[in-house]
Design a protein around this motif. Sequence first.
Motif, short mmCIF file in Angstrom:
data_model
loop_
_atom_site.label_atom_id
_atom_site.label_comp_id
_atom_site.label_asym_id
_atom_site.label_seq_id
_atom_site.Cartn_x
_atom_site.Cartn_y
_atom_site.Cartn_z
N UNK A 1 43.74 4.31 -18.99
CA UNK A 1 43.58 5.39 -18.03
C UNK A 1 44.67 5.26 -16.97
N UNK A 2 45.36 6.35 -16.70
CA UNK A 2 46.49 6.35 -15.77
C UNK A 2 46.02 6.73 -14.36
N UNK A 3 46.28 5.83 -13.42
CA UNK A 3 45.85 6.01 -12.03
C UNK A 3 47.07 5.96 -11.13
N UNK A 4 47.16 6.92 -10.21
CA UNK A 4 48.22 6.93 -9.20
C UNK A 4 47.57 6.79 -7.83
N UNK A 5 47.98 5.78 -7.07
CA UNK A 5 47.44 5.52 -5.74
C UNK A 5 48.52 5.81 -4.71
N UNK A 6 48.17 6.58 -3.68
CA UNK A 6 49.10 6.98 -2.63
C UNK A 6 48.77 6.23 -1.34
N UNK A 7 49.81 5.85 -0.59
CA UNK A 7 49.57 5.23 0.71
C UNK A 7 50.73 4.37 1.14
N UNK A 8 50.40 3.36 1.93
CA UNK A 8 51.41 2.44 2.44
C UNK A 8 50.73 1.30 3.18
N UNK A 9 51.45 0.24 3.39
CA UNK A 9 50.96 -0.87 4.20
C UNK A 9 49.73 -1.54 3.63
N UNK A 10 48.88 -2.04 4.53
CA UNK A 10 47.72 -2.84 4.13
C UNK A 10 46.69 -2.00 3.38
N UNK A 11 46.55 -0.73 3.74
CA UNK A 11 45.56 0.12 3.07
C UNK A 11 45.86 0.28 1.60
N UNK A 12 47.09 0.59 1.27
CA UNK A 12 47.47 0.71 -0.14
C UNK A 12 47.37 -0.63 -0.84
N UNK A 13 47.75 -1.70 -0.16
CA UNK A 13 47.71 -3.03 -0.75
C UNK A 13 46.30 -3.38 -1.20
N UNK A 14 45.30 -3.13 -0.35
CA UNK A 14 43.93 -3.48 -0.73
C UNK A 14 43.44 -2.58 -1.85
#
Length: 308
Positions: free
Chosen positions: A1-14
């Motif tokens: 399953x292909x997942x794309x996560x958007x964000x930056x910094x600590x939020x995206x890291x977690x």
Amino acid sequence: MRVVAFGGGHGLSVSLRALRRVPDLEITAVVTVGDDGGSSGRLRADRGVLPPGDLRQALAALAGSDPLSAGTADLFQYRFDGADPLGGHTVGNLVLCGLMELHGDAVAALDHAAALLHSAGRVLPMSRVPVEIEAEVRHASGVVESVRGQHEVAITPGHVEVVRILPPSPPACAEAVRAVEAADWLIFGPGSWYTSVIPHLLVPELAAAILASPARRVVTLNLAAEKETASLPVPDHLHALTRYLPGLTADVVLADGKAVGDPEPVQRAAESLGARLVLAPVAVDSGCPRHDPSALAVALSPVLGTAR
């Protein structure tokens, strides 16, 4: 399953640390490129490269779990101390800066770094062009001030009236657009709402791809307000998404019940996006307003499983 996560910094890291715990996912992280503080800001100003800090954090979050990869990730995250020219820089920022200059292309540099780290997914910038984040902030006195720079927007007290990126129409990273087009799920948040999450919606080609994508969508809400969202009620975090990208819908809004408080207004806001609200204990046990990657993975697994 292909997942794309958007964000930056600590939020995206977690978020990435949680996603890598969910089996059978092909993960792509799409990262903001507006950071102008600290080591990233210095390298951006001095060398003209994309700010590497948020990209580095995403790579470290996806690094392989074998001893060599984990050790390399620790090295990437090591920050030099002192007041000399090297002080304040992280090793990973310097490596990414060198790889971007060596390859002449940010995506090739990130793919090279991902290979070094035996990454569990791919890390891409939202644009190959660095952007500036600018906001109109209303202070308690009623005065509206124009604030420029991701760092300044993040630390300036007051109510953010509007946020924008400069240049206003940067070219989207083509590889990120293709990942969105091929995705089964798109994940927004957690993270700094105005400086890490919403900037993706302000890149015209990327925004168009998000709207056109047949993928299902998850919005993961933060556990506590930050300075930039101190005056923004939890339901308004969801309304802000459609303010900057009209027509955006979601399937699931994931939140921690203790952080939400009264779930009714958040439920209504989720329904306005076409989403159902899922409440789950996703915070660390210490009571700090930080997501626990393992708990977040447990909450995300059944949500993402509904697409199968």
